[in-house]
Design a protein around this motif. Sequence first.
Motif, PDB file in Angstrom:
ATOM      1  N   LYS A 182       0.898   4.036  -3.125  1.00 40.37           N
ATOM      2  CA  LYS A 182       0.709   5.638  -3.003  1.00 40.37           C
ATOM      3  C   LYS A 182       1.857   6.282  -3.681  1.00 40.37           C
ATOM      4  CE  LYS A 182      -1.953   5.242   1.262  1.00 40.37           C
ATOM      5  NZ  LYS A 182      -1.994   5.577   2.610  1.00 40.37           N
ATOM      6  N   ALA A 188       0.807  -1.285   0.078  1.00 38.24           N
ATOM      7  CA  ALA A 188       0.186   0.058   0.025  1.00 38.24           C
ATOM      8  C   ALA A 188       0.922   1.286  -0.138  1.00 38.24           C
ATOM      9  CB  ALA A 188      -0.812  -0.005   1.182  1.00 38.24           C
ATOM     10  N   ILE A 236      -5.857  -4.452  -3.886  1.00 40.18           N
ATOM     11  CA  ILE A 236      -6.502  -3.735  -2.771  1.00 40.18           C
ATOM     12  C   ILE A 236      -7.798  -4.297  -2.703  1.00 40.18           C
ATOM     13  CG2 ILE A 236      -7.474  -1.162  -2.556  1.00 40.18           C
ATOM     14  CD1 ILE A 236      -5.841  -0.463  -4.971  1.00 40.18           C
ATOM     15  N   TRP A 296      -9.770   4.798  -2.720  1.00 40.10           N
ATOM     16  CA  TRP A 296      -8.974   4.969  -3.825  1.00 40.10           C
ATOM     17  C   TRP A 296     -10.058   5.607  -4.812  1.00 40.10           C
ATOM     18  CZ3 TRP A 296      -4.150   5.665  -4.711  1.00 40.10           C
ATOM     19  CH2 TRP A 296      -3.102   5.084  -3.817  1.00 40.10           C
ATOM     20  N   ALA A 309     -10.853   0.376   1.417  1.00 40.50           N
ATOM     21  CA  ALA A 309      -9.728   0.860   0.659  1.00 40.50           C
ATOM     22  C   ALA A 309      -9.900   0.995  -0.806  1.00 40.50           C
ATOM     23  CB  ALA A 309      -8.668   0.318   0.868  1.00 40.50           C
TER      24      ALA A 309
END
Length: 416
Positions: free
Chosen positions: A72, A68, A86, A94, A90
């Motif tokens: 990013k 993660a 993912i 996103w 979450a």
Amino acid sequence: MLKLSQLALAMAAVVSAGAIQAGEVEVLHYWTSGGEAKSVAELKKIMQAKGHVWKDFAVAGGGGDNAATVLKSRVVSGNPPAAAQIKGPAIQEWAAEGVLANLDATAKAEKWDSLLPKAVADGMKYKGNYVAAPVNVHRVNWVWANPEVLKKAGVAGMPKTYDEFFAAADKIKAAGLIAVAHGGQNWQDFTTFESVVLGVGGAKFYSDALIKLDQKALTSPTMQKSLETFRKIKGYTDAASAGRDWNLTTAMVMQGKAGFQFMGDWAKGEFLAAGKVPGKDFLCAAAPGTATSYTYNIDSFAMFKLKSADAQKAQGDLAAAIMGTEFQEIFNLNKGSIPVRLNMNLDKFDDCAKTSAKDFVATAKTGSLVPSIAHGMAVSPAAEGAIKDAVSQFWNDDKISVAAAMKNIASAAQTK
């Protein structure tokens, strides 16, 4: 989550980026153990057979936390992968940033709405549009055991209650073996903790405390009993557990060094990859007190916006392949999980998987099918991370009282 100003720059860079090759699909994932790597290799084969170039981007460790962090930085720098592993809330976080691709064309062509349970389909959507493809269903509330260790210690069968579990653990300890194999990572602590909460309090209490984050439930006598039980389990682990990966922990059970392990059914993928036979070389059972409940963890891939038409075509093919019967069968046989796609033929699956599939359907009807908080399925990543830290602090520091731990967890649950 990313700042909007950063994301604006990131999206501008995505639009102008030309780094993706025609038909190349770069996949960011954290499947690096034996059973997991074998599963990824199958998806790679399917994509290569469709003429696409597979670019593997594996980030080990942290139960996905490391991946993660890398993701990013990639998105902020304007160079997102085609797909990234993912899951849970979450996905929506996103999607809210405007960086995920719309998969509705693929989903409609492949009839995903009729092939997925509604709760699963809803988790893959943002504002009604598919933005991610689900891979599987993992049951988290399992306990694994080595039958030879149980036999050596005079333990008859898998324990159904915590009284039976601790009695069995005492016998294994007396036989000079490790009763509970445990690794030193906060998500492993949390995995055990949520199974204890489910077993002590039941599905409704689990939902109130660890999904709704209800303060009354989090500070109740039931939570107190859960924490006392959790701490008691710690007493049966070995001193060398700090920093140990989960698959090395599974290996302890496999090699007859330890009796039990609390872990999701990805542990079964390790047993199978080592040629072990369920029912003979290893045993599976729902964690004590949780036979009629089911905590689920669904692996999924979110697709990121890309400019190249060839890259978009590869993304669509990847999403279709993930949900296809060929991959659903091969992947889940390797990974230890069950297909997320409904009405799949399970003839090739073992008894642990068949029990999981049957219980998945049954608990969905009774309301005792609940998302795993430890594996990113239940609450926001911020709240999950804070509670996870509080749980691990309690696990690792015997000086923290149950009352103090309860207060810390309740406080962590208010993290936004």
